[in-house]
Write a protein that holds these residues in place. Structure first.
Motif, PDB file in Angstrom:
ATOM      1  N   UNK A   1      52.345  45.956  29.820  1.00 44.73           N
ATOM      2  CA  UNK A   1      51.752  47.277  30.002  1.00 44.73           C
ATOM      3  C   UNK A   1      52.009  48.166  28.790  1.00 44.73           C
ATOM      4  N   UNK A   2      53.146  47.992  28.153  1.00 47.29           N
ATOM      5  CA  UNK A   2      53.467  48.797  26.965  1.00 47.29           C
ATOM      6  C   UNK A   2      52.528  48.426  25.820  1.00 47.29           C
ATOM      7  N   UNK A   3      52.237  47.142  25.659  1.00 48.62           N
ATOM      8  CA  UNK A   3      51.280  46.734  24.625  1.00 48.62           C
ATOM      9  C   UNK A   3      49.903  47.296  24.931  1.00 48.62           C
ATOM     10  N   UNK A   4      49.525  47.306  26.200  1.00 47.04           N
ATOM     11  CA  UNK A   4      48.237  47.889  26.588  1.00 47.04           C
ATOM     12  C   UNK A   4      48.193  49.373  26.230  1.00 47.04           C
ATOM     13  N   UNK A   5      49.286  50.077  26.471  1.00 42.93           N
ATOM     14  CA  UNK A   5      49.363  51.491  26.101  1.00 42.93           C
ATOM     15  C   UNK A   5      49.247  51.665  24.588  1.00 42.93           C
ATOM     16  N   UNK A   6      49.935  50.802  23.841  1.00 46.81           N
ATOM     17  CA  UNK A   6      49.896  50.882  22.380  1.00 46.81           C
ATOM     18  C   UNK A   6      48.496  50.564  21.865  1.00 46.81           C
ATOM     19  N   UNK A   7      47.849  49.573  22.445  1.00 54.15           N
ATOM     20  CA  UNK A   7      46.473  49.240  22.027  1.00 54.15           C
ATOM     21  C   UNK A   7      45.534  50.421  22.262  1.00 54.15           C
ATOM     22  N   UNK A   8      45.674  51.039  23.431  1.00 53.21           N
ATOM     23  CA  UNK A   8      44.820  52.198  23.729  1.00 53.21           C
ATOM     24  C   UNK A   8      45.113  53.336  22.749  1.00 53.21           C
ATOM     25  N   UNK A   9      46.388  53.565  22.470  1.00 50.56           N
ATOM     26  CA  UNK A   9      46.768  54.617  21.525  1.00 50.56           C
ATOM     27  C   UNK A   9      46.178  54.327  20.141  1.00 50.56           C
ATOM     28  N   UNK A  10      46.222  53.066  19.726  1.00 55.80           N
ATOM     29  CA  UNK A  10      45.734  52.690  18.398  1.00 55.80           C
ATOM     30  C   UNK A  10      44.234  52.917  18.246  1.00 55.80           C
ATOM     31  N   UNK A  11      43.509  52.940  19.341  1.00 54.75           N
ATOM     32  CA  UNK A  11      42.064  53.171  19.270  1.00 54.75           C
ATOM     33  C   UNK A  11      41.734  54.592  18.831  1.00 54.75           C
TER      34      UNK A  11
ATOM     35  N   UNK B   1      48.551  42.953  16.730  1.00 54.63           N
ATOM     36  CA  UNK B   1      48.450  42.979  18.196  1.00 54.63           C
ATOM     37  C   UNK B   1      47.962  44.334  18.674  1.00 54.63           C
ATOM     38  N   UNK B   2      48.497  45.403  18.095  1.00 51.88           N
ATOM     39  CA  UNK B   2      48.134  46.763  18.527  1.00 51.88           C
ATOM     40  C   UNK B   2      46.679  47.079  18.209  1.00 51.88           C
ATOM     41  N   UNK B   3      46.180  46.563  17.097  1.00 43.71           N
ATOM     42  CA  UNK B   3      44.799  46.833  16.701  1.00 43.71           C
ATOM     43  C   UNK B   3      43.836  45.762  17.204  1.00 43.71           C
ATOM     44  N   UNK B   4      44.361  44.820  17.955  1.00 42.99           N
ATOM     45  CA  UNK B   4      43.592  43.732  18.549  1.00 42.99           C
ATOM     46  C   UNK B   4      42.945  42.812  17.523  1.00 42.99           C
ATOM     47  N   UNK B   5      43.525  42.754  16.332  1.00 45.32           N
ATOM     48  CA  UNK B   5      43.062  41.796  15.328  1.00 45.32           C
ATOM     49  C   UNK B   5      43.505  40.381  15.704  1.00 45.32           C
ATOM     50  N   UNK B   6      44.627  40.299  16.413  1.00 48.44           N
ATOM     51  CA  UNK B   6      45.147  39.026  16.913  1.00 48.44           C
ATOM     52  C   UNK B   6      45.675  39.250  18.324  1.00 48.44           C
ATOM     53  N   UNK B   7      45.597  38.235  19.181  1.00 46.18           N
ATOM     54  CA  UNK B   7      46.154  38.395  20.529  1.00 46.18           C
ATOM     55  C   UNK B   7      47.679  38.383  20.490  1.00 46.18           C
ATOM     56  N   UNK B   8      48.265  39.192  21.337  1.00 41.60           N
ATOM     57  CA  UNK B   8      49.729  39.221  21.451  1.00 41.60           C
ATOM     58  C   UNK B   8      50.191  38.012  22.246  1.00 41.60           C
ATOM     59  N   UNK B   9      51.345  37.450  21.879  1.00 37.32           N
ATOM     60  CA  UNK B   9      51.892  36.376  22.700  1.00 37.32           C
ATOM     61  C   UNK B   9      52.243  36.915  24.092  1.00 37.32           C
ATOM     62  N   UNK B  10      52.272  36.027  25.051  1.00 34.47           N
ATOM     63  CA  UNK B  10      52.479  36.423  26.454  1.00 34.47           C
ATOM     64  C   UNK B  10      53.716  37.297  26.645  1.00 34.47           C
ATOM     65  N   UNK B  11      54.811  36.996  25.938  1.00 36.56           N
ATOM     66  CA  UNK B  11      56.044  37.766  26.141  1.00 36.56           C
ATOM     67  C   UNK B  11      55.933  39.214  25.670  1.00 36.56           C
TER      68      UNK B  11
END
Length: 87
Positions: free
Chosen positions: A57-67, A43-53
């Motif tokens: 915003x925290x997942x969005x922050x983690x995704x940006x950090x992972x970039x 989910x963090x590396x966007x290899x798979x979509x995160x489930x809705x739950x």
């Protein structure tokens, strides 16, 4: 798993001190509820979509950090002394 340990610990060091209580609760849920650590990594590396739950915003922050846009060397977890330093 090592990849998540590095990713999540460095993310925590950079972000936890400025997160709201609600965001901290969402982060806690993210790192403790999924039964498979690989899911968090994907989910963090966007290899798979995160489930809705967990798609918050925290997942969005983690995704940006992972970039790692600044191309920082991220080869190990941070030393824990930062936990005892004033913010």
């Amino acid at each position: 798993m090592l990849e998540n340990c590095i990713l999540l610990s460095l993310f925590a060091k950079e972000n936890l001190a400025r997160m709201s209580e609600e965001q901290l609760n969402r982060y806690d849920r993210l790192i403790n509820e999924p039964s498979n650590d690989w899911d968090i990594y994907y989910w963090a590396t966007e290899a798979k979509p995160a489930p809705a739950e967990f798609d918050t915003d925290v997942m969005a922050m983690l995704r940006e950090f992972a970039k790692n846009r600044n191309r920082e060397q991220r080869l190990r977890q941070p030393d824990l002394e930062y936990l005892f330093e004033p913010p």
